[in-house]
Scaffold this active site. Structure first.
Site, short mmCIF file in Angstrom:
data_model
loop_
_atom_site.label_atom_id
_atom_site.label_comp_id
_atom_site.label_asym_id
_atom_site.label_seq_id
_atom_site.Cartn_x
_atom_site.Cartn_y
_atom_site.Cartn_z
N GLU A 67 41.26 45.54 38.75
CA GLU A 67 40.49 45.51 37.49
C GLU A 67 39.08 44.95 37.74
O GLU A 67 38.09 45.44 37.20
CB GLU A 67 41.25 44.65 36.47
N GLU A 138 34.63 39.68 45.46
CA GLU A 138 35.43 39.75 44.23
C GLU A 138 36.78 39.05 44.39
O GLU A 138 37.33 38.56 43.41
CB GLU A 138 35.59 41.21 43.79
#
Length: 966
Positions: A67, A138
């Site tokens: 996501e 990330e």
């Protein structure tokens, strides 16, 4: 062409004028199109039927990591973060979340650039670029998000409940992910996380598992063409929908009493039963019916009895953590000290109430009443922002047939006693899991939950043990609720003359009434705000705490009566302010006056009940003690407000006075507090002007009339002001503090730049800077430098004094270093301002204009804006129109000059305040930074109150308008 479509089959609210169409693309992507010609924001969401339950073994958090990664870039739009840049620069917002069985991505944007935004959005599901370069960055962002949650009781207790379930079941998993689960452990097993990520995407992100909702201004045919063009290339791998392998709890996980040690002060019981999911019988609403009764707060209810005994301060009940394959029914009870000591009696009373429900049978009149309330709520629902609306619908599309996509399970309409009885039978002694939280269990546990390190112990309990608790519980008069007198029956709309802005309907030395009838939203609802300005309420830490206790006791006294109003859609609150208290009523107007009169009578006849005072005092004390467990960024924001806002008291002083306050202190204080008052009132919605005047006249009669009135008008010198510290031009101020929780690794910085006192032209310059800088700041400080998950640039408004602030929370760097990174960003950002093309400047101006001209969605939103103008004293009801006019004249050079004067590092007029909270990873930096000498044009704040007293103050907007003569 679409493979299938349908328009008439979807149930809509009677007040809903939008058009809907269901289509299925050739790749099996199912979509709902919504046409709203009146909208000034367009939105879209993609709900993918894959969530954290699908994480591969040993890669916990992979779905959540995906996501995060998906929105970086795509083959068609390869520039990193260009999607979020485009959305933000065109007045929108973008977000995503990962749930157990689905992952949702959504955005909204100004209407004139929706098509390109939608194309950028679609490419993430066609050919995303999840670059190797972004992967580690990330993973660190996911880890930072997890670090933020490690000391949160909500996350900790949720994971503990998961931990005490079958190991191989998806429910048992840790879902957020961390550096450990996404980098360290996979690497040790020879896995490449990025390759696993690409594999997970390819295997799971299939068009047949996706549901798209598009909300636009165009007609349905145009929206359909746009959707077909942009989404038909998503690959369809014909994946089957994820299903859980049955319930997660075996007999060994039932009939357990779990003692757990929370982070915060307080005692809590969570009583949980595995049950049949309500979704299988959503029209019959078994959990809604049972949650309504077990969670009721009226006379005779479980909560009412527990409250009367002094054992509980809060109770909620209902279905939680549900899927198509399993579900739980949960009762959460906030216990007092006495309640903690009577845990067995509390559990016994809960089962006595469940027994009462079984003996009373399933009551048709209660179901019919609930059904009527739900039907009114659905048909008179407020319009919400398109982004929120589409997310809700997309979640429904995964579960419900198209007919009920807008309704979901919100309209129980089939009375089936058998279905409700079956779920009621599942709430049994044999089926229960009891989670008991208290810091008193410290040192008395023998286990530790692995992901959040929550200490706990497990005790098996037998049916006979619980039966003894039931038999030993007090014999109280538990009974079903009465019929609800607050259900509105008159939903007609009043005839009202259109008024553009609130009008001053009446004014006296006692009160001022602002009034705005509803001619926009056409709902039978009203908004009433009555602000009691009482100078004695905030003139010391003791007074502030006593006012807090006063408002909470009033809410406590009213609860069993006013709870019925809340159930029927009429909400009220009595809340402390910095100079008194506010009464707020929002909801259906039909029975509003009856509730208002009761609330006012309770205030007027206020008496202190010693037993309730003790309970509320205990609850407030714990809240103050728990301040130290706030997130470090919240602590930094608190210190910032304490430095800037004159005449505010620190929580430590309020906590210090609390133990010494007794019931008689409040009994003496309340009449003194009310002895001088001025009422600022705002009444809006489906109410006629004569009704509004009558309400305020009634307040005056109750409080200001008679031979011994409760209130006297304020003297001219007593009118309340809001004064804000005026920082010196060209100066940088620093305040540093150690984090209040020694176990928290996170540090935080608030870097605040104070600019000006409310002024339309300066406002729009500041707003335009914030709009242009928001995404580059996020990209540089969070995405590139990975300072922390919480990285925000936002405007700040302290009672009409405007500025901008960076808020960053980090385990990577301490506040001093973060502050340097913020200033480094501002230095590199200079070129962005200087090099902006004329078209870019105009696009940003137009985006801000569109945002300002966005219409209010509902009465509450509109009233919130006007009330802020009244409360701050700015009274600029035409603010949006005036600021748009100023924006239309603004030149790029004026924006550059503004930046150079107020924002640029080293600017002669720049006024900054950096507030740092140091977590335990940066203790040594705190000592070094604290000992260092400030540089030129820098001031270190050692004592907030000495500093505040030494500074000039901005003039107050409040207390200088209307009848006050200065």
């Amino acid at each position: 062409m679409a493979a299938g479509k349908g328009e008439a089959e979807i149930v809509q609210a009677r007040t809903d004028k939008r058009e809907y169409r269901r289509i299925v693309l050739k790749n099996s992507l199912e979509a709902l199109l919504i046409s709203d010609p009146d909208t000034d924001k367009c939105a879209a969401t993609m709900d993918v039927g894959v969530g954290s339950f699908s994480d591969p073994e040993g890669l916990e958090g992979l779905a959540h990591f995906l996501e995060h990664m998906l929105f970086y870039a795509s083959e068609k739009y390869p520039l990193e973060d260009s999607y979020s840049k485009y959305i933000i620069e065109h007045g929108g917002r973008t977000n995503a979340f990962t749930a157990s069985e689905h992952t949702n991505y959504h955005f909204d944007v100004n209407t004139d650039c929706f098509e390109e935004a939608l194309d950028r959005f679609a490419q993430f599901f066609i050919k995303p670029l999840m670059s190797a370069d972004a992967t580690m960055r990330e993973i660190k962002a996911v880890d930072s998000e997890n670090q933020k949650n490690l000391l949160s009781d909500a996350w900790r207790m949720n994971q503990l409940q998961k931990h005490l379930s079958m190991e191989g079941h998806p429910y048992h998993k840790f879902s957020t992910g961390s550096l450990d689960t996404l980098e360290v452990r996979p690497k040790a097993r020879g896995l490449d996380t990025r390759l696993e990520l690409l594999k997970f995407y390819k295997e799971n992100y299939s068009a047949n598992l996706m549901h798209l909702v598009v909300y636009a201004k165009e007609n349905l045919d145009k929206i359909e063409n746009m959707v077909e063009q942009k989404f038909q290339d998503i690959q369809n791998a014909n994946r089957s929908c994820f299903r859980c392998p049955g319930p997660p709890c075996t007999p060994e996980h039932l009939q357990i009493l779990v003692r757990a040690v929370p982070i915060k002060e307080g005692h809590k019981l969570r009583i949980v039963w595995p049950i049949t999911p309500e979704i299988l019988h959503y029209k019959e609403g078994p959990c809604r019916y049972l949650g309504h009764l077990i969670g009721h707060e009226g006379e005779g209810s479980l909560f009412y009895i527990l409250k009367t005994l002094g054992w509980a301060t809060g109770l909620s009940a209902g279905e939680t953590d549900w899927t198509l394959d399993f579900s739980f029914f949960k009762v959460i009870i906030d216990l007092t000290e006495a309640g903690h000591e009577h845990m067995q009696d509390v559990i016994g009373l809960l089962f006595k109430y469940i027994c009462l429900l079984q003996q009373s049978g399933i009551c048709k009149w209660i179901f019919d009443e609930l059904s009527a309330i739900c039907e009114t709520k659905f048909h008179y629902q407020d319009k919400t922002p398109p982004a929120d609306y589409v997310v809700n619908i997309a979640s429904n599309m995964q579960i419900y047939p198209p007919h009920d996509w807008l309704v979901g399970s919100s309209l129980p309409s089939m009375f089936n006693p058998g279905t409700i009885e079956r779920v009621l039978e599942e709430l049994s002694i044999d089926n229960v899991r009891i989670f008991w939280e208290s810091k008193k269990f410290e040192g008395h546990t023998d286990k530790v939950e692995p992901w959040y390190e929550t200490p706990y112990s497990v005790e098996k309990i037998t049916s006979s043990m619980i039966q003894e608790w039931v038999l030993g519980a007090p014999n109280e008069n538990l009974h079903l609720p009465a019929a609800n007198v607050f259900i509105p029956t008159d939903l007609s709309l009043k005839n009202a003359q259109e008024v553009e802005f609130p009008v001053l309907l009446r004014e006296s030395s006692r009160s001022r009434l602002w009034y705005k009838p509803d001619t926009k939203f056409s709902t039978p609802k009203a908004y009433v705000k009555m602000d009691f300005n009482c100078p004695h309420a905030g003139n010391s830490p003791e007074a502030e705490v006593l006012t807090d206790l006063f408002t909470r006791l009033l809410m406590d006294y009213l609860n069993e009566y006013a709870y019925y109003a809340q159930v029927a859609g009429l909400y009220y609150g009595i809340n402390q302010t910095d100079c008194g208290f506010q009464v707020t009523l929002v909801g259906y107007n039909h029975k509003l006056r009856a509730l208002l009169d009761t609330v006012l009578a309770k205030i007027a006849k206020f008496k202190v009940k010693a037993d309730r005072f003790s309970v509320i005092k205990e609850m407030v004390t714990k809240e103050y003690q728990n301040f130290k467990f706030q997130q470090p960024y919240q602590q930094a924001m608190y210190y910032c407000s304490l430095i800037l806002q004159d005449h505010t008291w620190p929580w430590m002083e309020e906590l210090e006075v609390l133990p010494h306050l007794e019931a008689e202190d409040l009994a003496k204080f309340a009449p003194v507090m009310l002895s001088r008052a001025f009422l600022e009132c705002y009444i809006a919605g489906n109410i006629e002007s004569s009704e509004a005047e009558s309400m305020v006249q009634h307040v005056e009669d109750v409080f200001f009339s008679g031979s011994k009135p409760i209130c006297q008008p304020l003297f001219p010198s007593q009118h309340v002001t809001n004064r804000v510290v005026k920082l010196e031009r060209g100066m940088s101020y620093f305040y540093s503090a150690e984090g209040l929780n020694p176990n928290d690794d996170n540090s935080a910085l608030v870097h605040y730049i104070q600019v000006h006192r409310d002024d339309f032209l300066l406002n729009v310059k500041l707003q335009l800077f914030a709009l242009i800088a928001k995404q580059p700041a996020f990209h540089q400080l969070r995405s590139v430098e990975q300072l922390g998950y919480i990285t925000v640039l936002m405007k700040r408004n302290d009672s009409g004094i405007h500025g901008v602030q960076f808020i960053i929370q980090s385990t990577v760097k301490g506040p001093g270093n973060i502050d340097l990174r913020v200033e480094a960003f501002l230095k590199t950002f200079e070129s962005k301002i200087y090099e902006m093309t004329d078209d870019e400047f105009k696009n940003n101006v137009n985006a801000l204009i569109d945002m300002k001209l966005e219409k209010y969605k509902n009465l509450r939103e509109e009233s919130g804006f006007y009330w802020r103008e009244i409360y701050y004293g700015t009274l600029k009801f035409d603010r949006k129109e005036s600021e748009v006019a100023a924006l239309r004249k603004l030149t790029q050079q004026e924006l550059i000059d503004f930046f150079n004067d107020y924002i640029k590092v080293g600017a002669t007029q720049r006024k900054s305040l950096s507030v740092g909270v140091y977590g335990n990873l940066h203790n040594s930096e705190y000592k070094a930074d604290h000992a260092s000498e400030p540089g030129p044009y820098s001031v270190k704040i050692d004592n907030i109150f000495s500093f505040r007293r030494s500074q000039a103050l901005y003039g107050s907007f409040r207390g200088v308008t209307g009848h006050v003569k200065l």
